[in-house]
Motif scaffolding. Structure first.
Motif, mmCIF file in Angstrom:
data_model
loop_
_atom_site.group_PDB
_atom_site.id
_atom_site.type_symbol
_atom_site.label_atom_id
_atom_site.label_comp_id
_atom_site.label_asym_id
_atom_site.label_seq_id
_atom_site.Cartn_x
_atom_site.Cartn_y
_atom_site.Cartn_z
ATOM 1 N N GLY A 136 -61.902 51.577 116.061
ATOM 2 C CA GLY A 136 -62.608 52.368 115.049
ATOM 3 C C GLY A 136 -63.642 51.492 114.373
ATOM 4 O O GLY A 136 -64.092 50.493 114.939
ATOM 5 N N ILE A 137 -64.021 51.867 113.153
ATOM 6 C CA ILE A 137 -64.897 51.031 112.330
ATOM 7 C C ILE A 137 -64.185 50.813 111.003
ATOM 8 O O ILE A 137 -63.890 51.764 110.282
ATOM 9 C CB ILE A 137 -66.271 51.683 112.075
ATOM 10 C CG1 ILE A 137 -67.009 51.918 113.388
ATOM 11 C CG2 ILE A 137 -67.110 50.794 111.144
ATOM 12 C CD1 ILE A 137 -68.334 52.669 113.213
ATOM 13 N N GLY A 138 -63.900 49.564 110.698
ATOM 14 C CA GLY A 138 -63.301 49.220 109.421
ATOM 15 C C GLY A 138 -64.354 48.683 108.468
ATOM 16 O O GLY A 138 -65.423 48.247 108.900
ATOM 17 N N SER A 139 -64.067 48.709 107.169
ATOM 18 C CA SER A 139 -65.037 48.232 106.191
ATOM 19 C C SER A 139 -64.351 47.491 105.061
ATOM 20 O O SER A 139 -63.211 47.795 104.700
ATOM 21 C CB SER A 139 -65.840 49.402 105.618
ATOM 22 O OG SER A 139 -64.997 50.296 104.902
ATOM 23 N N ALA A 140 -65.059 46.510 104.531
ATOM 24 C CA ALA A 140 -64.615 45.804 103.335
ATOM 25 C C ALA A 140 -65.840 45.594 102.453
ATOM 26 O O ALA A 140 -66.836 45.018 102.896
ATOM 27 C CB ALA A 140 -63.975 44.463 103.687
ATOM 28 N N VAL A 141 -65.773 46.072 101.225
ATOM 29 C CA VAL A 141 -66.899 46.011 100.291
ATOM 30 C C VAL A 141 -66.570 45.016 99.181
ATOM 31 O O VAL A 141 -65.497 45.085 98.574
ATOM 32 C CB VAL A 141 -67.198 47.404 99.691
ATOM 33 C CG1 VAL A 141 -68.329 47.316 98.666
ATOM 34 C CG2 VAL A 141 -67.544 48.397 100.800
ATOM 35 N N PHE A 142 -67.508 44.106 98.923
ATOM 36 C CA PHE A 142 -67.344 43.097 97.877
ATOM 37 C C PHE A 142 -68.520 43.153 96.911
ATOM 38 O O PHE A 142 -69.673 43.279 97.339
ATOM 39 C CB PHE A 142 -67.275 41.694 98.483
ATOM 40 C CG PHE A 142 -66.086 41.477 99.370
ATOM 41 C CD1 PHE A 142 -64.924 40.907 98.870
ATOM 42 C CD2 PHE A 142 -66.125 41.859 100.703
ATOM 43 C CE1 PHE A 142 -63.817 40.722 99.689
ATOM 44 C CE2 PHE A 142 -65.022 41.677 101.526
ATOM 45 C CZ PHE A 142 -63.866 41.103 101.013
ATOM 46 N N ASN A 150 -59.720 49.309 100.486
ATOM 47 C CA ASN A 150 -59.470 50.565 101.211
ATOM 48 C C ASN A 150 -60.679 51.508 101.244
ATOM 49 O O ASN A 150 -60.528 52.721 101.072
ATOM 50 C CB ASN A 150 -58.272 51.293 100.585
ATOM 51 C CG ASN A 150 -56.959 50.581 100.825
ATOM 52 O OD1 ASN A 150 -56.646 50.195 101.941
ATOM 53 N ND2 ASN A 150 -56.182 50.395 99.759
ATOM 54 N N THR A 151 -61.872 50.962 101.501
ATOM 55 C CA THR A 151 -63.062 51.825 101.488
ATOM 56 C C THR A 151 -63.166 52.721 102.722
ATOM 57 O O THR A 151 -63.685 53.839 102.630
ATOM 58 C CB THR A 151 -64.338 50.979 101.369
ATOM 59 O OG1 THR A 151 -64.304 49.901 102.312
ATOM 60 C CG2 THR A 151 -64.469 50.420 99.961
ATOM 61 N N GLU A 152 -62.734 52.257 103.896
ATOM 62 C CA GLU A 152 -62.684 53.092 105.098
ATOM 63 C C GLU A 152 -64.014 53.796 105.389
ATOM 64 O O GLU A 152 -64.055 55.018 105.631
ATOM 65 C CB GLU A 152 -61.555 54.127 104.976
ATOM 66 C CG GLU A 152 -60.160 53.528 105.002
ATOM 67 C CD GLU A 152 -59.746 53.017 106.367
ATOM 68 O OE1 GLU A 152 -59.330 53.818 107.216
ATOM 69 O OE2 GLU A 152 -59.848 51.782 106.578
#
Length: 247
Positions: A136-142, A150-152
Motif C-alpha cells: 500500500g502507501i503509508g505516511s508519516a507527517v512531522f 496514524n495519518t494513513e
C-alpha cells in the motif's frame, strides 16, 4: 543499546536487533512471508519465527500496516485480514513470544521516526512527510520534528480511487507499469498531498527507495524537495525498536 525491531508488511515480516545509538541493524535481517489470509494468529506465528531466528529474549518493537492506538489496539486493516480490527495486538504478540514486552506502532510512523532521527529527515524543520510505497502507501507527517500519528494518507482519493490502489509499488507490479508510467502516477499523488499539506520535504520510503533513480527523475512540478529514504527498507525495523524504548 540493542532492541529488537520487527516490520510487518502486506507481503513480508522482517526483523533484526537494532543498535539504537547508530540507528542500524546489528545483524542481517530475517524475513518470512506474510501469510494469506493475514489473520492475527497467522501473522503472530510469522512474528515468532522471526524473533526465534535470533534467539531474542528482550523487548520487541513491532510495526503494523494500519492505525494503531495506545501502542496496542488495531483500528484499521486495509492490507491484512479484517479480523485485526479492535485486536489487542500488544497482548497477542506478547503472549505468542512467551511474555516478552511488546510495543506496536503504525508501520509508516515507525519508518518516519527512524528517518527523522538517523536518515533523510534529520535536523529538518517545518513539515516533512515520509511516504512508503509497498503493498500500500503509508505516511508519516512531522511538524518541526513532532509526529502526527496514524495519518494513513495512502487512502486519500485520487481520480476516484483509493490512492494506494493506483500508485503503490504493488499497483506498478500488478499492472506491469514501466517505472516512468508509475512515476507519473506518483507525481499526481504527491501533487495532491502537497496541495493539502505544503510540506518542505517528501521522503520516499519502502522497497522502491533502493531504486529511486528509476523513477524520481521522472517526477516533475512538485515544489517540495523529494529525496529517497536513507535507511531504505530497514527504516520500519529501526523505528519500531526506537518506539519500544520510548514506551
Amino acid at each position: 543499546m540493542q532492541i529488537f525491531g520487527l516490520d510487518i508488511g502486506g507481503s513480508g515480516i522482517k526483523g533484526a536487533p537494532v543498535d539504537l545509538d547508530k540507528g542500524d541493524l546489528t545483524q542481517e535481517r530475517h524475513k518470512v512471508f506474510t501469510p494469506h489470509p493475514a489473520t492475527p494468529d497467522g501473522v503472530a506465528d510469522g512474528v515468532k519465527q522471526v524473533v526465534d531466528h535470533f534467539g531474542w529474549t528482550g523487548p520487541v518493537g513491532l510495526t503494523f500496516p494500519g492505525v494503531v492506538t495506545g501502542g496496542s489496539t488495531i483500528r484499521t486493516a486495509a492490507n491484512v485480514d479484517k479480523s485485526w480490527i479492535d485486536t489487542d495486538a500488544r497482548a497477542l504478540f506478547s503472549e505468542r513470544l512467551g511474555g516478552l514486552p511488546v510495543t506496536v506502532v503504525n508501520d509508516a510512523d515507525a519508518a518516519g521516526v527512524a528517518e527523522m532521527n538517523f536518515g533523510a529527515g534529520k535536523d529538518r524543520k517545518g513539515t516533512v512527510i515520509l511516504l512508503t510505497f509497498g503493498t500500500g502507501i503509508g505516511s508519516a507527517v512531522f511538524v518541526d520534528g513532532v509526529l502526527v500519528p496514524n495519518t494513513e494518507l495512502g487512502h486519500l482519493e485520487l481520480q476516484g480511487h483509493d490512492a494506494e490502489k493506483k500508485a503503490s509499488s504493488r499497483a506498478r507490479e500488478v499492472e506491469e507499469l514501466t517505472w516512468e508510467h508509475w512515476a507519473h502516477r506518483v507525481q499526481k499523488y504527491l501533487a495532491h498531498v502537497e496541495m493539502l499539506f505544503s510540506p518542505e520535504l517528501f521522503i520516499i520510503g519502502g522497497g522502491v527507495s533502493r531504486k529511486s533513480q528509476k523513477f524520481l527523475p521522472h517526477i516533475e512540478g512538485i515544489k517540495a524537495e523529494i529525496v529517497p529514504a536513507q535507511l531504505q527498507n530497514n527504516a520500519g525495523i529501526v523505528g519500531a525498536a526506537m518506539r519500544a524504548v520510548e514506551s
